[in-house]
Design a protein around this motif. Structure first.
Motif, PDB file in Angstrom:
ATOM      1  N   TYR A  37    -113.945   6.727   8.897  1.00  0.00           N
ATOM      2  CA  TYR A  37    -113.622   7.849   9.775  1.00  0.00           C
ATOM      3  C   TYR A  37    -114.048   7.539  11.210  1.00  0.00           C
ATOM      4  O   TYR A  37    -113.307   7.778  12.152  1.00  0.00           O
ATOM      5  CB  TYR A  37    -114.317   9.118   9.274  1.00  0.00           C
ATOM      6  N   ASN A  61    -111.656   5.072  12.715  1.00  0.00           N
ATOM      7  CA  ASN A  61    -110.376   5.719  13.009  1.00  0.00           C
ATOM      8  C   ASN A  61    -110.467   6.585  14.257  1.00  0.00           C
ATOM      9  O   ASN A  61    -109.548   6.617  15.076  1.00  0.00           O
ATOM     10  CB  ASN A  61    -109.898   6.553  11.822  1.00  0.00           C
ATOM     11  N   GLU A  62    -111.567   7.312  14.396  1.00  0.00           N
ATOM     12  CA  GLU A  62    -111.761   8.151  15.581  1.00  0.00           C
ATOM     13  C   GLU A  62    -111.835   7.295  16.842  1.00  0.00           C
ATOM     14  O   GLU A  62    -111.263   7.648  17.865  1.00  0.00           O
ATOM     15  CB  GLU A  62    -113.027   9.001  15.440  1.00  0.00           C
ATOM     16  N   SER A  81    -110.528   4.314  17.256  1.00  0.00           N
ATOM     17  CA  SER A  81    -109.191   3.772  17.482  1.00  0.00           C
ATOM     18  C   SER A  81    -108.279   4.816  18.125  1.00  0.00           C
ATOM     19  O   SER A  81    -107.536   4.515  19.063  1.00  0.00           O
ATOM     20  CB  SER A  81    -108.586   3.306  16.159  1.00  0.00           C
ATOM     21  N   THR A  82    -108.346   6.049  17.636  1.00  0.00           N
ATOM     22  CA  THR A  82    -107.539   7.130  18.194  1.00  0.00           C
ATOM     23  C   THR A  82    -107.913   7.389  19.651  1.00  0.00           C
ATOM     24  O   THR A  82    -107.044   7.563  20.508  1.00  0.00           O
ATOM     25  CB  THR A  82    -107.722   8.417  17.369  1.00  0.00           C
ATOM     26  N   GLN A  83    -109.208   7.389  19.940  1.00  0.00           N
ATOM     27  CA  GLN A  83    -109.670   7.619  21.311  1.00  0.00           C
ATOM     28  C   GLN A  83    -109.207   6.497  22.232  1.00  0.00           C
ATOM     29  O   GLN A  83    -108.799   6.754  23.369  1.00  0.00           O
ATOM     30  CB  GLN A  83    -111.201   7.730  21.347  1.00  0.00           C
ATOM     31  N   LYS A 124    -106.500   4.679  21.863  1.00  0.00           N
ATOM     32  CA  LYS A 124    -105.058   4.848  22.054  1.00  0.00           C
ATOM     33  C   LYS A 124    -104.780   5.939  23.078  1.00  0.00           C
ATOM     34  O   LYS A 124    -103.910   5.788  23.940  1.00  0.00           O
ATOM     35  CB  LYS A 124    -104.376   5.188  20.730  1.00  0.00           C
ATOM     36  N   LYS A 125    -105.512   7.045  23.004  1.00  0.00           N
ATOM     37  CA  LYS A 125    -105.322   8.137  23.956  1.00  0.00           C
ATOM     38  C   LYS A 125    -105.675   7.696  25.363  1.00  0.00           C
ATOM     39  O   LYS A 125    -104.968   8.004  26.330  1.00  0.00           O
ATOM     40  CB  LYS A 125    -106.178   9.346  23.570  1.00  0.00           C
TER      41      LYS A 125
END
Length: 76
Positions: A45, A48-49, A51-53, A55-56
């Protein structure tokens, strides 16, 4: 305190449980599989968080860069 994603690897390397690392004391020789599974899920988790940050942030920087470049391209 180590990064949460490293807890599973540290526990396996030192052959201790994750709770022993967090608590700072050795309680048993056998690692509890439920604790390992929970830590793995938490590490995934966390990754993933992150990685998401990333990308944003990358998307926002590209949009800002595009906003500055567009007027320059249109002026030519």
């Amino acid at each position: 305190m180590p990064d949460i994603s490293l807890l599973v690897e540290l526990a396996e390397f030192y052959q201790v449980s994750i709770s022993e690392i967090i608590d700072g004391e050795r309680k048993s020789e056998q690692m509890n599989q439920d604790v390992i599974d929970t830590a793995v899920k938490m590490a995934e988790y966390s990754k993933n968080e992150l990685s998401t940050q990333k990308k944003k942030t990358t998307s926002a920087l590209c949009m800002i860069f595009g906003a500055f470049i567009k007027p320059l391209v249109e002026s030519y």
